[in-house]
Design an enzyme around this catalytic site. Structure first.
Site, mmCIF file in Angstrom:
data_model
loop_
_atom_site.group_PDB
_atom_site.id
_atom_site.type_symbol
_atom_site.label_atom_id
_atom_site.label_comp_id
_atom_site.label_asym_id
_atom_site.label_seq_id
_atom_site.Cartn_x
_atom_site.Cartn_y
_atom_site.Cartn_z
ATOM 1 N N HIS B 67 0.829 -1.201 0.000
ATOM 2 C CA HIS B 67 0.000 0.000 0.000
ATOM 3 C C HIS B 67 0.869 1.258 0.000
ATOM 4 C CE1 HIS B 67 0.605 -0.804 4.304
ATOM 5 N NE2 HIS B 67 0.405 0.483 4.519
ATOM 6 N N HIS B 69 1.453 3.806 2.011
ATOM 7 C CA HIS B 69 2.090 4.483 3.133
ATOM 8 C C HIS B 69 3.597 4.515 2.948
ATOM 9 C CE1 HIS B 69 -1.438 4.028 6.161
ATOM 10 N NE2 HIS B 69 -1.502 5.149 5.480
ATOM 11 N N HIS B 72 5.993 1.845 3.619
ATOM 12 C CA HIS B 72 5.905 0.658 2.765
ATOM 13 C C HIS B 72 6.376 0.942 1.344
ATOM 14 C CE1 HIS B 72 3.654 -2.010 5.572
ATOM 15 N NE2 HIS B 72 3.413 -0.838 6.132
ATOM 16 N N GLU B 202 1.752 -8.525 9.778
ATOM 17 C CA GLU B 202 2.079 -7.387 10.629
ATOM 18 C C GLU B 202 1.593 -7.679 12.048
ATOM 19 O OE1 GLU B 202 -0.066 -4.301 11.645
ATOM 20 O OE2 GLU B 202 -1.826 -4.527 10.368
#
Lengths: 945, 667
Positions: B67, B69, B72, B202
């Site tokens: 994704h 962010h 990341h 995660e």
């Protein structure tokens, strides 16, 4: 053509034909069989040929498959072939190839198409071995189809299923671990159906087997299988619970609950919905498991809890599957799941108070959900909880809940109020905030006042101490310090007043706590309060109650000496009904929903008070005009009657259907009295009537018409009223002959008929014929010399006429009609060609017309009158109301560029002219009474537009 | 074969997610994030561990970004443009659309505000994005012949995905960040039931268990409603993407329902731009948004008004969304300065604020005065509300996902070390799955089970799918009428078995065949092993036996004493009698009802028993037995599968002596 096709069919199916020919033959056969106009012999010949060909070409699989399905189709269309087709198809069931699948499919379609007979025919060819060999067939289609047939058979033939329950159970259990998901699913569905069908007869070990299969299938890869497994597991839980008495299954049930919980986190929406649905149905789950399902944290073993106490660590871990499952459920992405989860949550609150309290925290939070349907479900759940007495609200809940009273959506607000009405509010602060919420609601949406008052009233009754407190506060505000600032229009004041006055209804001893001034302030609101409480307490009781408590002298002429205490005691049972009825709106129509005698009595009373009594008063006033009429003060009469008419219109404006007949009757009556008064004036010896007013003839004609309407338009009219109407009819007849001074034969006949009817009425009601009628009877008595006309002095008779006061008694219906010409008004006239008929579309609604009634539509233009008979077959509906749209012709279109047609609808009055009947085709045999107002239809000649 | 998992970032920490996984010669890099807490070299993952030479193209098969962010995707432009990776990069469509926005925003802040040295330029971002292949949910991408990847919906933020990767028969999932509970605008993570060797998940909230989101929403709405009802202004500092939209939907909805007229403003351009993306990417939002989209776009907020700076000081209540989220500067700080002194106003804070920001100061105890710099002080009298919305799943969610997927091994990343340790224990004890939580730059070797693909012949598959073994009604030992519940359960609980033979020929792939097919394939004839045993049994009272057999035994001579003579003596009718007796005996002893009785032999399954008259019987045991009675030879034969049964029969026959004695008594 048919014969030709049949010949071709035979040719193509002869032994020498090749495969493509045969296929073509099938299409020929198909067209022959499916064509509804084929002769029966042709069809049967075609079917027979096909059946023979099945054995002929037993090596041509593709042909056979098609032929079998065609035969099945033939058997479903023409049931007579079912027997022969079934026996022709039967041999294929033994094969281990794909034809067996087609055969099963064919049989299934035959079984499913026709009623019992088809099914029992199919059933007869199956025996246990055959079913089992089919069910274990290596071909998927065969298995799946035979399974379908078996599932279908369950419950179809109660006495003789294809297999016994036990064997069926085995087959289903065996196939439930098939390689194909769809087969597995049908097998599970079959088990569900079987268990439902067998009910308590299933032995407990069999249930355990089902349960084991279900648990296995809960982990299936296919979502539909999982859903079916959930249904089965849920059913097993039900069956375990049903056996609870005999054996202790509580642990088993807990286990099922936990297993269902684990499925409730499934990735598939369908499965989740199914799982939450099943969770709600589980009965007698232990409290510890229930509480676990509300908490995401895995709870420790509670000391003293036997159920969990003896569980080892492993089972504690297993119980962790249930952890917080409802939190997940109500947070679900799909509103379907949330709704179901919420409903199940509510259903489970029955079993544990602690669970109910915890669940309430979640439910109150859910009131903020984004989907309206979920919020409504939450309110419904809260309402249900309140009815089981599981709703213990706390202060922290109220903000969210009361927020709903200001919701944008009316149905949410209404549901919120419904729930609030049943809530037990533990603290004064909560009570106050609830009242404030309602006041806020009232301020924003004043149109809901009725319901809000009702809720306030209920809250007041249920929370006496708090209400007393609020009432006292209010009294202080009203007290001396207030310099007229208090306005009753303020919603807040109105609300608290309603709340306060509810108290004495809860019990006598609270009444004294309320300052009397409150009650006196509430009196101006009487109408609004009584309206809100209608169906529970009637207006006069409220008034009596208010006056009594405020210490005012109260002249109770309507109620007599009904004590407030009595009111309470009489209204309390109703009250309890009212609280059960889901909504305030329904309360007003409660007589329809709940046929409670008490309630219907109340309803009647209400109608009486609201409508009948004022109409009685009107009739009284009308009756009082007779002396005036006689003294020729027509002006006075006219004025009085006009007021009466206006008053009646006011009443009619919001009168319910039940009293509409009375309203119509009174209205007609007023009109008749007016006409008589007018006519009377014309009879004045030295009359000085106004120029341009109607002549006597016209007046009398109108009068007769109205009287006919009164006599024939109200079936079931009580004797006294009919008597009164008949007397008026006599008077009308007299007025008619006033000029000539003698009766024609026809007139005499009519009068005699009326008088004899009057006499019979008197006999029925055992009262005396009036002087007027008595005299008239004597005057027209047959004489020896028949040719001398009956000469009478009308004036003498008129002096004698002294009618009694008419009263509305009993119940009667009114015949009426609504007629409307469609697509026509003066702006949009219909087009016609002079001399040619023109069709007019009418929308007609008829009330209380019976099958025997003869209706005529009367169309008038200038001198031309055309009657059209209305056939009641053209209308839909029952006697109470029929309606329909008809096109009726008008023939005599004039040679004019435009014209106006006057239309009205009348009913033939059957007994008006007994002896003399006009024998003219196309018009009523008797006089007609009009059932609706005359109206106009506008026409314009084509080209002149 | 093993999976080798090198954790380059987010090992026992939160930030710079980057995991390189090697499966069967393929190397996949999952995420390429940067650490926001560091400004030095620790900011980026240590790429040198992938390839010492810097030849990343050959060292890596592909990169997959979960994704947008920055922790990341932040290091991606640096890795492609500066380090020179040219291989394929995959990310979902929304990520591809939104990542450049985030990167550019970050670059601007870094370079223009802090005056830092530029790590990558705008051109780099553009170039980098050109190399990206966008993928869709549940779309299987064949990266090369052996490697397949597939994206699953992860919730978290718009376009977030969990990545499934498969090489040969080894499969794994890298979750990225995910959320197991839906929020107002995004759905919950969704994945198929997969057979996995490894799950990398995660673990931000490894120990937290969150209660219902409704409670959080209620608190938030209550605080906001109370504030605006009292005429106050509400400042909601947020980041442009994600939380802002969720809160906005929440408020818009509430406004609608409660009929509130107080204006809601969105301040930053980025938020508006982000809303535009949300509007376009409806397919990636939650079910509710998708449902209502047919009527109107929920991101066209009804109550959101256009904003101008002058409105900040306009009288009356309002709600304002302003960036950045932690009031670390920018517009949210500007507004905060103006609104903080009034106690009627409200400031909501995000769940997490970096130390040093004003947000952090406000969170840690309520200060009355904040010193911005030497000259600027802010009197803080306004109310503070802390939001606890989080797009990460909680511990229960992680356990649910791990339990649902039931992989062979689990690796935890993206979390705090002590919490990860406790979660690891939980996973191992409750789910019985091996779990690891490596630190940065550590490598974990995951052993995988070797699966061999075998073919199967049609006949074998048919025999499996037939389902004959399930329904045992036709089993002769089980008559239908006597079927009790117990038997049903016995039948049903049987595991389904299919018998076959695994053939492994040298050049061909292994395959399973049916028994009878094997012979055909091998071209040999079937041999059956038959055991046979012929042995004498002494019958002590032969007379009785002969009497018993009736007058049929005319040839029998009483003098005969040797077994040879006896053998001659016994005629078929006698043997029949013997067999009858034997049958009765066996029926009692073996409890088998199905004993076939033929004229000269008994048959129980494959066991055949006959009285042997042949002196030269090859199976005969040549032992001389002398006793007073008569000796009869029984010749038994059986096949291997019935060995146990045969033994039982033999021992029964050997005791037949007694039986004959008893037999007359019973008559």
């Amino acid at each position: 053509m048919e014969q030709f096709l049949l010949e071709r069919l035979h040719l193509h199916l002869s032994s020498t034909s090749d495969s493509s020919c045969r296929i073509r033959a099938l299409s020929t056969a198909r067209s022959l069989i499916t064509n509804p106009s084929s002769a029966a012999s042709t069809v049967s010949s075609a079917v027979e040929t096909l059946i023979v060909s099945l054995s002929h070409f037993s090596d041509d699989a593709s042909f056979l498959r098609l032929a079998i399905s065609l035969l099945a189709e033939a058997a479903t269309i023409h049931r007579c072939f079912a027997v022969s087709v079934i026996s022709a198809v039967r041999p294929f069931l033994d094969g281990r190839d794909h034809l067996a699948a087609d055969a099963v499919a064919a049989l299934a379609s035959i079984a499913g198409s026709s009623a019992e007979e088809g099914f029992s025919l199919v059933e007869s060819i199956f025996d246990e071995n055959l079913v089992i060999s089919l069910a274990t067939s290596p071909i998927f289609a065969v298995r799946s189809r035979i399974l379908g047939l078996l599932v279908y058979s369950i419950g179809r033939a109660k006495t003789s299923a294809i297999l016994g329950h036990k064997s069926l159970l085995q087959v289903f259990l065996g196939i439930a671990i098939d390689l194909y998901p769809s087969v597995r699913r049908s097998a599970l569905d079959g088990l569900v159906a079987l268990c439902k069908e067998a009910g308590v007869d299933v032995n407990s070990l069999a249930v355990e087997c089902c349960y084991d299969r279900a648990v296995e299938a809960l982990k299936d890869e296919d979502e539909l299988v999982r859903s079916a497994a959930v249904r089965l597991a849920s059913l097993c839980a039900e069956m375990f619970a049903a056996r609870e008495k005999a054996m202790d299954y509580s642990e088993q049930i807990d286990m099922i609950f936990v297993q269902l919980c684990s499925v409730a986190r499934d990735m598939s929406v369908k499965v989740r919905v199914e799982a939450f649905n099943a969770l709600g149905k589980v009965q007698n789950v232990s409290e510890s498991v229930l509480l676990q399902s509300l908490s995401k944290k895995v709870q420790g073993i509670k000391s003293g809890n036997i159920t969990l106490g003896k569980l080892d660590k492993e089972s504690k871990f297993r119980f962790s599957c249930a952890a917080g499952i409802f939190i997940h459920g109500i947070e679900d992405e799909f509103f379907e799941v949330r709704t179901i989860a919420c409903r199940s949550l509510g259903m489970l609150t029955k079993f544990s108070v602690q669970f109910a309290d915890d669940a309430l925290n979640l439910l109150m939070d859910m009131l903020n959900d984004d989907a309206e349907v979920v919020r409504l479900q939450v309110l419904q759940t809260l309402f249900d909880m309140a009815t089981y007495d599981r709703l213990q609200v706390q202060e922290k809940h109220m903000h969210m809940f009361l927020g709903l009273l200001g919701d944008f959506n009316a149905s949410i607000r209404s549901s919120a109020r419904k729930t609030l009405r049943l809530m037990k509010l533990p603290k004064l602060e909560i009570f106050k905030s609830a009242i404030d919420g309602l006041i806020g609601n009232l301020e924003t949406y004043p149109e809901e006042e009725e319901d809000i008052f009702f809720v306030l009233f209920s809250l007041g009754v249920d929370h006496r101490k708090f209400s007393v407190k609020l009432a006292k506060d209010l009294a202080k505000q009203i007290g001396p310090s207030c310099d007229g600032e208090l306005t009753l229009d303020s919603h807040k004041v109105a609300a608290v007043l309603v709340l306060s006055i509810s108290l004495p209804f809860a019990g006598e001893n609270f009444a004294c706590d309320i300052p009397p001034v409150i009650f006196s302030y509430a009196i101006p609101l009487l109408g609004r309060i009584a309206f809100a409480l209608q169906g529970v307490i009637d207006q006069d009781s409220v008034l009596a109650h208010l006056c009594r408590n405020s210490g005012m002298p109260f002249l109770d002429k309507t109620l007599g000496s009904k004590e407030a205490g009595q009111i309470c005691s009489s209204s309390l049972p109703v009250w309890s009904i009212a609280s059960k009825v889901s909504n305030k709106e329904t309360v007003s129509h409660m007589s329809e929903i709940l046929k409670h005698p008490e309630q219907s009595r109340q309803e009647d009373e209400y109608l009486n008070e609201e409508f009948m009594r004022p109409m009685e008063l009107i009739l009284e006033t009308v009756g009082e005009t007779w002396p005036l009429t006689k003294s020729y003060s027509t002006y006075e009469v006219r004025r009085t009657l006009r007021t009466c008419q206006e008053e009646l219109e006011m009443i009619a404006w919001n009168a319910p259907g039940l009293v509409s007949a009375s309203v119509d009757f009174v209205s007609q009556y007023i009109q008749v009295v007016q006409l008589i008064a007018e006519a009377w004036e014309k009879m004045q010896p030295k009359s000085s009537h106004d120029v341009g007013s109607m002549t006597l003839d016209i007046l009398v004609e109108k009068l007769e018409m109205s009287l006919r309407r009164m006599r024939h338009g109200f079936p079931g009219l009580p004797c006294q009223m009919e008597y009164h109407v008949l007397e008026l009819t006599l008077l009308a007849n007299l007025l008619k002959v006033s000029k000539a001074g003698f009766f024609s034969d026809l007139g005499l006949m009519k009068i005699r008929v009326i008088i004899s009817r009057l006499e019979s009425l008197c006999a029925e009601g055992s009262y005396k014929l009036s002087d007027f009628a008595q005299e008239l009877k004597g005057a027209i008595a047959p004489r020896a010399k028949a040719d001398v006309p009956h000469q009478i002095n009308v004036y003498n008779f008129l002096k004698l006429f002294n009618p009694q006061q008419i009263r509305l008694v009993g119940k009667f219906k009114n015949i009426k009609a609504e007629v409307q010409a469609l697509d026509n008004d003066s702006e949009n006239p219909l087009i016609y060609v002079s001399g040619l008929p023109v069709g007019i579309r009418f929308r007609i609604t008829l009330y209380n017309i019976s099958d025997q009634d003869r209706l005529w539509l009367c169309m008038v233009v200038g001198e031309v009158i055309q009657y059209v008979f209305l056939d009641l077959c053209q209308f839909e509906g029952s006697n109470e109301m029929r309606c329909g749209t008809v096109v009726l012709p008008f023939f005599a279109t004039p040679m004019a560029s435009s014209f106006v047609l006057r239309v009205c609808l009348g009913i033939e009055c059957p007994s008006e002219n007994v002896a003399f009947q006009k024998k003219i085709q196309g018009r009523p045999k008797d006089d007609i009474a009009l059932l609706c107002e005359e109206f106009n239809v506008y026409f314009v000649r084509i080209g002149d537009r | 074969m093993a999976i080798e998992c090198l954790v380059l970032g987010a090992g026992q920490e939160v930030g710079k997610s980057c995991v390189v996984v090697s499966i069967g010669g393929k190397r996949i890099m999952f995420d390429c994030g940067m650490h926001m807490g560091y400004l030095d070299g620790r900011r980026y993952p240590d790429f040198s561990l992938i390839s010492g030479t810097g030849d990343f193209d050959s060292a890596l098969t592909c990169i997959v970004i979960t994704h947008f962010h920055l922790d990341h995707v932040g290091a991606l432009p640096y890795f492609t443009e500066v380090c020179g990776y040219q291989g394929p990069i995959y990310m979902t469509y929304p990520t591809k659309a939104l990542a450049p926005l985030m990167l550019e925003d970050y670059r601007k802040v870094m370079v223009e505000r802090r005056g830092e040295e530029e790590q990558f330029s705008y051109a780099h971002i553009v170039e980098c994005m050109k190399k990206v292949t966008p993928i869709d949910l549940k779309q299987t991408i064949h990266v090369d012949k052996d490697l397949q990847i597939r994206a699953y919906y992860a919730g978290h933020v718009l376009g977030a995905a969990m990545i499934y990767a498969e090489v040969g028969n080894i499969a794994m999932v890298y979750t990225g960040d995910y959320n197991m509970t839906p929020d107002r605008h995004l759905g919950a993570a969704q994945i198929d039931r997969l057979h996995l060797d490894l799950l990398i998940t995660e673990s931000t909230y490894a120990t937290t268990i969150r209660d219902s989101k409704y409670a959080r929403e209620r608190e938030f709405l209550k605080a906001v409603h109370k504030c605006v009802a009292g005429g106050g202004k509400v400042l909601i500092p947020t980041f442009a993407l994600g939380r802002a939209q969720e809160l906005c939907i929440l408020l818009d909805d509430y406004w609608e329902r409660m009929n509130l007229k107080v204006p809601i403003y969105l301040s930053a351009g980025l938020t508006i731009q982000a809303n535009m993306y949300y509007k376009m990417l409806i397919g990636w939002t939650s079910q509710k948004i998708k449902d209502s989209y047919t009527i109107r776009n929920p991101f066209d907020f009804k109550h959101v008004c256009s904003f101008e700076r002058s409105l900040v000081n306009a009288p009356g209540p309002c709600v304002l969304f302003a960036t950045p989220g932690m009031i670390s500067g920018g517009f949210s700080l500007e507004v905060f300065k103006q609104w903080a002194p009034s106690e009627r106003n409200l400031v909501t804070l995000p769940g997490y604020c970096v130390a040093g920001t004003i947000g952090h100061k406000l969170m840690s105890g309520k200060p009355t005065r904040i010193d911005l710099d030497k000259d600027t002080h802010i009197d803080v009298r306004c109310q503070i509300h802390q939001l606890s919305f989080s797009p990460h799943t909680d511990s229960k969610g992680i356990m649910d996902l791990v339990g649902f997927l039931s992989p062979q091994h689990v690796i935890l990343v993206h979390g705090e070390k002590p919490k990860m340790a406790s979660l690891k224990e939980k996973i191992q004890s409750e789910l019985g799955i091996q779990c690891y939580y490596p630190a940065n730059n550590e490598t974990v070797f995951i052993p995988t089970t070797q699966n061999v693909k075998v073919d199967a012949t049609k006949k074998f598959i048919k025999s499996c799918s037939g389902g004959d073994s399930n329904i045992a009604l036709d089993n002769p030992c089980m008559s239908t009428c006597s079927l009790s519940g117990y038997e049903i359960s016995e039948l049903v609980r049987d595991e389904k078995l299919a018998e076959g033979i695994l053939m492994m020929e040298k050049t061909k792939a292994a395959r399973i065949v049916c028994e009878d097919e094997l012979l055909q394939i091998l071209g040999v004839e079937q041999h059956t092993i038959q055991f046979a045993h012929c042995f004498p049994v002494d019958l002590s009272n032969r007379k009785q036996l002969l009497h018993h057999s009736g007058g049929c035994s005319r040839q029998s001579t009483e003098e005969a004493s040797s077994h040879y003579v006896v053998a001659k003596d016994i005629n078929p009718s006698t043997s029949y009698t013997v067999l009858q007796l034997l049958q009765e005996k066996l029926r009692n002893q073996i409890k088998c009802k199905y004993i076939l009785m033929a004229s000269d032999h008994l048959k129980i399954d494959s066991v055949q028993i006959r009285v042997c008259l042949d002196e030269d019987c090859p199976y005969r045991l040549n032992q001389n037995r002398s006793s007073g009675g008569t000796t009869i030879y029984f010749c038994c034969s059986w096949s291997m599968r019935d060995e146990k049964l045969a033994k039982k029969c033999l021992s029964a026959i050997k005791d037949l002596d007694l039986a004959v004695q008893e037999a007359p008594r019973t008559e």
